[in-house]
Design an enzyme around this catalytic site. Structure first.
Site, PDB file in Angstrom:
ATOM      1  N   SER A 120       0.843  -1.190   0.000  1.00 23.82           N
ATOM      2  CA  SER A 120       0.000   0.000   0.000  1.00 23.82           C
ATOM      3  C   SER A 120       0.882   1.244   0.000  1.00 23.82           C
ATOM      4  O   SER A 120       2.106   1.170   0.173  1.00 23.82           O
ATOM      5  CB  SER A 120      -0.893   0.003   1.239  1.00 23.82           C
ATOM      6  OG  SER A 120      -0.088   0.143   2.407  1.00 23.82           O
ATOM      7  N   ASP A 149      -0.963  -1.717  -4.270  1.00 26.50           N
ATOM      8  CA  ASP A 149      -2.337  -1.596  -3.784  1.00 26.50           C
ATOM      9  C   ASP A 149      -2.776  -0.128  -3.815  1.00 26.50           C
ATOM     10  O   ASP A 149      -2.013   0.769  -3.469  1.00 26.50           O
ATOM     11  CB  ASP A 149      -2.394  -2.145  -2.354  1.00 26.50           C
ATOM     12  CG  ASP A 149      -3.795  -2.448  -1.879  1.00 26.50           C
ATOM     13  OD1 ASP A 149      -4.692  -2.587  -2.724  1.00 26.50           O
ATOM     14  OD2 ASP A 149      -3.984  -2.563  -0.649  1.00 26.50           O
ATOM     15  N   GLY A 195      -9.620  -2.104   7.690  1.00 24.35           N
ATOM     16  CA  GLY A 195      -9.388  -2.047   9.127  1.00 24.35           C
ATOM     17  C   GLY A 195     -10.039  -3.181   9.893  1.00 24.35           C
ATOM     18  O   GLY A 195     -10.692  -4.063   9.332  1.00 24.35           O
ATOM     19  N   SER A 200     -10.344  -9.281   5.691  1.00 22.12           N
ATOM     20  CA  SER A 200      -9.826  -9.982   6.865  1.00 22.12           C
ATOM     21  C   SER A 200     -10.996 -10.532   7.674  1.00 22.12           C
ATOM     22  O   SER A 200     -12.069  -9.925   7.732  1.00 22.12           O
ATOM     23  CB  SER A 200      -8.990  -9.042   7.735  1.00 22.12           C
ATOM     24  OG  SER A 200      -7.707  -8.836   7.175  1.00 22.12           O
ATOM     25  N   ASN A 230      -8.172  -9.641  -0.509  1.00 21.28           N
ATOM     26  CA  ASN A 230      -7.194  -8.808   0.190  1.00 21.28           C
ATOM     27  C   ASN A 230      -7.274  -8.993   1.703  1.00 21.28           C
ATOM     28  O   ASN A 230      -8.355  -8.886   2.294  1.00 21.28           O
ATOM     29  CB  ASN A 230      -7.421  -7.336  -0.142  1.00 21.28           C
ATOM     30  CG  ASN A 230      -6.929  -6.964  -1.525  1.00 21.28           C
ATOM     31  OD1 ASN A 230      -6.705  -7.827  -2.374  1.00 21.28           O
ATOM     32  ND2 ASN A 230      -6.763  -5.680  -1.761  1.00 21.28           N
ATOM     33  N   ILE A 231      -6.102  -9.230   2.307  1.00 13.44           N
ATOM     34  CA  ILE A 231      -6.012  -9.477   3.749  1.00 13.44           C
ATOM     35  C   ILE A 231      -4.834  -8.702   4.319  1.00 13.44           C
ATOM     36  O   ILE A 231      -3.713  -8.817   3.835  1.00 13.44           O
ATOM     37  CB  ILE A 231      -5.844 -10.991   4.026  1.00 13.44           C
ATOM     38  CG1 ILE A 231      -7.090 -11.759   3.564  1.00 13.44           C
ATOM     39  CG2 ILE A 231      -5.580 -11.244   5.509  1.00 13.44           C
ATOM     40  CD1 ILE A 231      -6.942 -13.264   3.623  1.00 13.44           C
TER      41      ILE A 231
END
EC number: 4.1.2.13
Length: 345
Positions: A50, A83, A199, A235, A275-276
């Site tokens: 990121s 990302d 988050g 997540s 995405n994690i």
């Protein structure tokens, strides 16, 4: 093994019906953990950076750590993915730096906080596709804003996240618009909005259909069956790691992530990249807190960092196995970027 493109990996995942966890990385321990789990399970890897990771570690450091991972684990295919690119210029810099895949997040303006309009998104994403495909690099776009259907808030991670309260329409990708977007931009993969957010604080309760629109994935996939779908903010927020953090002095309120079983529903209907980030952060933080608390005389940070790596590796391995990645790495034969550039033409 040489780094490979996202397009090649997701084409393989689509052919064999599995999903690939894409892990955000910031440091050596995270990369070690992911690669060790990949080696153990024979899984292909997406390592993504990121803007926050590039600022924290430095793009050159991250790039060389990933190249070291490729050298150390020659049998594991690795995608190096940028990302949430905020502009074509950011994506261009990443391509020149050696990334094999970039994301142009045109769902937000360049400040990464202001929701954009559709025409802006199409324009910047199309420009990145033209530039990237000329050298064989893959492109992920985004349509719709990540945000919680429960609260209307986007959540924020590494400076990315729409400000203010979002409408449901903004937080749900329209299937017909997705078809038009893909036709006009040429993206290889499309991140879709279905109620997930960045988050740890995604949901205040275990999500159901009113706050997590998994069924929307099938509707989108039916419109763009040849474009790989991406779930961001996915997540699962393992409750066992939350308990360890709290047990050893942390203060994290009750929160829930995207259940693995819901992700598997998505994989069955076209999701290929998941995405994690938060799950690894929680595991590492819990392991570090536990390690330091159990031996208060220890001052060698490597002990705590090794514990953190072990915690992260356990999470990564579970995701590789759950998503069907295990056993796939050895089946993938790298395609040179130059050859892919010819294919795009």
């Amino acid at each position: 093994m040489a780094l490979i493109s996202l397009r090649q990996l997701l084409d393989h995942a689509g052919e064999f019906g599995y999903g690939v966890p894409a892990f955000n990385v910031n440091n050596l321990e995270q990369i070690h953990a992911i690669m060790e789990a990949a080696e153990e399970t024979d899984s292909p890897v997406i390592l993504q950076a990121s803007a926050g990771a590039r600022k924290y570690a430095g793009e050159a450091y991250l790039r060389h750590m990933v190249l070291a991972a490729a050298e150390t684990h020659p049998d594991i295919p690795i995608v190096l993915h940028q990302d949430h690119g905020s502009s074509p210029a950011v994506c261009q810099a990443s391509i020149r730096s050696g990334f094999t895949s970039v994301m142009m997040d045109g769902s937000l303006r360049e400040d990464m906080k202001t929701p954009s309009d559709y025409d802006y998104n199409v324009d910047v994403t199309r420009r990145v596709c033209e530039m990237a495909h000329a050298v064989g690099v893959s492109v992920e776009g985004e349509l719709g804003c990540l945000g919680s259907l429960e609260t209307g808030q986007a959540g924020e991670e590494d400076g990315v996240g729409a400000a203010g309260t979002l409408s449901h329409d903004m937080m749900l990708t329209d299937p017909a618009q997705a078809r038009d977007f893909v036709a006009r931009t040429g993206v290889d993969a499309l991140a879709i909005a279905i109620g997930t957010s960045h988050g740890a604080y995604k949901f205040s309760r275990k999500p159901t259909g009113d706050i997590l629109a998994i069924d929307r994935i099938r509707e989108i996939h039916e419109q763009i069956p040849d474009t790989h779908l991406v779930m961001h903010g996915s997540s699962s927020v393992p409750q066992e790691w939350l308990e360890i953090i709290r047990q050893y002095g942390g203060d994290i309120k009750e929160t829930y992530g995207v259940p693995v079983e819901e992700i598997l529903r998505g994989i069955k209907t076209g999701v290929r990249k998941v995405n994690i980030d938060t799950d690894i952060r929680l595991a590492m933080t819990g392991a570090i807190r536990k390690s330091l608390a159990e031996d208060r005389s220890e001052f060698d940070p490597r002990k705590a960092l090794l514990a953190a790596k072990k915690g992260a590796r356990s999470v990564v391995k579970l995701r590789f196995e759950a998503f069907g990645c295990a056993g796939q790495a050895s089946k993938i034969k790298p395609i040179a970027m130059e050859q892919l550039a010819q294919w795009y033409r």
